[in-house]
Design a protein around this motif. Structure first.
Motif, mmCIF file in Angstrom:
data_model
loop_
_atom_site.group_PDB
_atom_site.id
_atom_site.type_symbol
_atom_site.label_atom_id
_atom_site.label_comp_id
_atom_site.label_asym_id
_atom_site.label_seq_id
_atom_site.Cartn_x
_atom_site.Cartn_y
_atom_site.Cartn_z
ATOM 1 N N ALA A 1 10.220 -14.631 -10.091
ATOM 2 C CA ALA A 1 10.856 -13.535 -10.837
ATOM 3 C C ALA A 1 10.082 -12.233 -10.643
ATOM 4 O O ALA A 1 10.686 -11.171 -10.408
ATOM 5 C CB ALA A 1 10.950 -13.885 -12.327
ATOM 6 N N ARG A 2 8.763 -12.307 -10.723
ATOM 7 C CA ARG A 2 7.944 -11.096 -10.504
ATOM 8 C C ARG A 2 8.192 -10.505 -9.127
ATOM 9 O O ARG A 2 8.390 -9.297 -8.979
ATOM 10 C CB ARG A 2 6.454 -11.431 -10.651
ATOM 11 C CG ARG A 2 5.928 -11.390 -12.040
ATOM 12 C CD ARG A 2 4.410 -11.381 -12.045
ATOM 13 N NE ARG A 2 3.795 -12.385 -11.201
ATOM 14 C CZ ARG A 2 3.356 -13.566 -11.616
ATOM 15 N NH1 ARG A 2 3.440 -13.904 -12.880
ATOM 16 N NH2 ARG A 2 2.788 -14.401 -10.781
ATOM 17 N N ARG A 3 8.165 -11.365 -8.108
ATOM 18 C CA ARG A 3 8.385 -10.895 -6.726
ATOM 19 C C ARG A 3 9.767 -10.272 -6.576
ATOM 20 O O ARG A 3 9.919 -9.221 -5.953
ATOM 21 C CB ARG A 3 8.217 -12.036 -5.724
ATOM 22 C CG ARG A 3 6.776 -12.343 -5.383
ATOM 23 C CD ARG A 3 6.668 -13.283 -4.199
ATOM 24 N NE ARG A 3 7.395 -14.533 -4.368
ATOM 25 C CZ ARG A 3 6.919 -15.610 -5.004
ATOM 26 N NH1 ARG A 3 5.719 -15.591 -5.520
ATOM 27 N NH2 ARG A 3 7.641 -16.692 -5.107
ATOM 28 N N ARG A 4 10.771 -10.902 -7.147
ATOM 29 C CA ARG A 4 12.143 -10.386 -7.034
ATOM 30 C C ARG A 4 12.242 -8.999 -7.665
ATOM 31 O O ARG A 4 12.823 -8.077 -7.096
ATOM 32 C CB ARG A 4 13.104 -11.366 -7.704
ATOM 33 C CG ARG A 4 14.518 -10.875 -7.909
ATOM 34 C CD ARG A 4 15.382 -11.048 -6.676
ATOM 35 N NE ARG A 4 16.715 -10.536 -6.899
ATOM 36 C CZ ARG A 4 17.813 -11.276 -6.898
ATOM 37 N NH1 ARG A 4 17.730 -12.573 -6.675
ATOM 38 N NH2 ARG A 4 18.982 -10.733 -7.082
ATOM 39 N N VAL A 5 11.670 -8.849 -8.853
ATOM 40 C CA VAL A 5 11.718 -7.560 -9.546
ATOM 41 C C VAL A 5 10.947 -6.502 -8.772
ATOM 42 O O VAL A 5 11.433 -5.383 -8.570
ATOM 43 C CB VAL A 5 11.206 -7.704 -11.002
ATOM 44 C CG1 VAL A 5 10.935 -6.353 -11.640
ATOM 45 C CG2 VAL A 5 12.205 -8.500 -11.826
ATOM 46 N N LEU A 6 9.752 -6.832 -8.310
ATOM 47 C CA LEU A 6 8.959 -5.862 -7.543
ATOM 48 C C LEU A 6 9.665 -5.451 -6.251
ATOM 49 O O LEU A 6 9.683 -4.271 -5.900
ATOM 50 C CB LEU A 6 7.575 -6.424 -7.234
ATOM 51 C CG LEU A 6 6.620 -6.478 -8.422
ATOM 52 C CD1 LEU A 6 5.329 -7.181 -8.034
ATOM 53 C CD2 LEU A 6 6.354 -5.093 -8.968
ATOM 54 N N ASP A 7 10.265 -6.405 -5.556
ATOM 55 C CA ASP A 7 10.993 -6.081 -4.328
ATOM 56 C C ASP A 7 12.143 -5.122 -4.621
ATOM 57 O O ASP A 7 12.354 -4.148 -3.903
ATOM 58 C CB ASP A 7 11.533 -7.347 -3.658
ATOM 59 C CG ASP A 7 10.456 -8.181 -3.005
ATOM 60 O OD1 ASP A 7 9.316 -7.691 -2.837
ATOM 61 O OD2 ASP A 7 10.756 -9.360 -2.664
ATOM 62 N N ARG A 8 12.892 -5.408 -5.675
ATOM 63 C CA ARG A 8 14.032 -4.558 -6.009
ATOM 64 C C ARG A 8 13.562 -3.159 -6.418
ATOM 65 O O ARG A 8 14.137 -2.156 -6.000
ATOM 66 C CB ARG A 8 14.856 -5.182 -7.139
ATOM 67 C CG ARG A 8 16.150 -4.459 -7.392
ATOM 68 C CD ARG A 8 17.105 -4.515 -6.211
ATOM 69 N NE ARG A 8 17.509 -5.879 -6.002
ATOM 70 C CZ ARG A 8 17.426 -6.522 -4.812
ATOM 71 N NH1 ARG A 8 16.983 -5.909 -3.746
ATOM 72 N NH2 ARG A 8 17.801 -7.767 -4.695
ATOM 73 N N LEU A 9 12.506 -3.076 -7.215
ATOM 74 C CA LEU A 9 12.017 -1.769 -7.660
ATOM 75 C C LEU A 9 11.469 -0.956 -6.491
ATOM 76 O O LEU A 9 11.632 0.259 -6.447
ATOM 77 C CB LEU A 9 10.976 -1.924 -8.768
ATOM 78 C CG LEU A 9 11.515 -2.484 -10.092
ATOM 79 C CD1 LEU A 9 10.386 -2.640 -11.098
ATOM 80 C CD2 LEU A 9 12.651 -1.647 -10.646
ATOM 81 N N ARG A 10 10.835 -1.621 -5.526
ATOM 82 C CA ARG A 10 10.392 -0.912 -4.313
ATOM 83 C C ARG A 10 11.603 -0.385 -3.548
ATOM 84 O O ARG A 10 11.607 0.747 -3.078
ATOM 85 C CB ARG A 10 9.579 -1.846 -3.415
ATOM 86 C CG ARG A 10 8.141 -1.938 -3.783
ATOM 87 C CD ARG A 10 7.341 -2.706 -2.727
ATOM 88 N NE ARG A 10 6.188 -3.281 -3.358
ATOM 89 C CZ ARG A 10 6.071 -4.545 -3.743
ATOM 90 N NH1 ARG A 10 7.045 -5.417 -3.519
ATOM 91 N NH2 ARG A 10 4.983 -4.968 -4.335
#
Length: 159
Positions: free
Chosen positions: A38-47
């Motif tokens: 979940a953290r990776r998914r959110v960080l990828d999307r925010l980038r």
């Protein structure tokens, strides 16, 4: 069908260029290993949405705490996460399917044990977020879960 995060983030209205809300959502199994996913998914999307580093760091902590609470304190099979960027606001919402212990409010007056493993998550959320809350949520099968949301300021970069 294109996903919402593929849509352009700007639109014209009455001759003016306006920021259009950005939205993403996903579901993961209610497992400890899903927290990192979940953290990776959110960080990828925010980038991808060009959200600034400070906002991404805060969102990462929020998602980690909210997702962990949903996994550890409910009997959910899956946990959902919704992410919005609307203007200069970032909203993170994590929804469980219920069961287990009800979500607890952050401890007020009683500081959590510095070496303890629980009791600090929602306190951290209340410090990071400008606003946050918990609401009951009914799932597709009628199960009663909880949606925990948090909002914080969000700046976007040009590159």
């Amino acid at each position: 069908m294109a996903s919402p995060h593929d849509a352009p983030s700007l639109e014209h209205q009455h001759g003016a260029l306006l920021a259009r809300p950005l939205r993403d959502w996903f579901h993961l199994p209610a497992l400890d290993t899903s927290v990192a996913t979940a953290r990776r998914r959110v960080l990828d999307r925010l980038r991808e949405w060009r959200v600034d580093q400070e906002s991404r760091d805060d969102a990462e902590l929020l998602v980690s705490e909210l997702f962990t609470n949903a996994v550890r304190h409910t009997t959910s099979d899956r946990v959902s996460c919704e992410l919005w960027v609307i203007g200069v606001r970032l909203r993170v919402e994590v929804t469980d399917q219920g069961g287990g212990n009800r979500p607890v409010e952050p401890r007020v007056g009683n500081c959590p044990d510095a070496d303890g493993e629980s009791g600090r998550g929602l306190l951290l959320v209340s410090v990071l977020a400008d606003d946050w809350g918990i609401r009951p949520e009914c799932g597709d099968g009628g199960e009663k879960g909880h949606a925990v949301w948090a909002e914080l300021p969000c700046a976007r970069t040009l590159r």
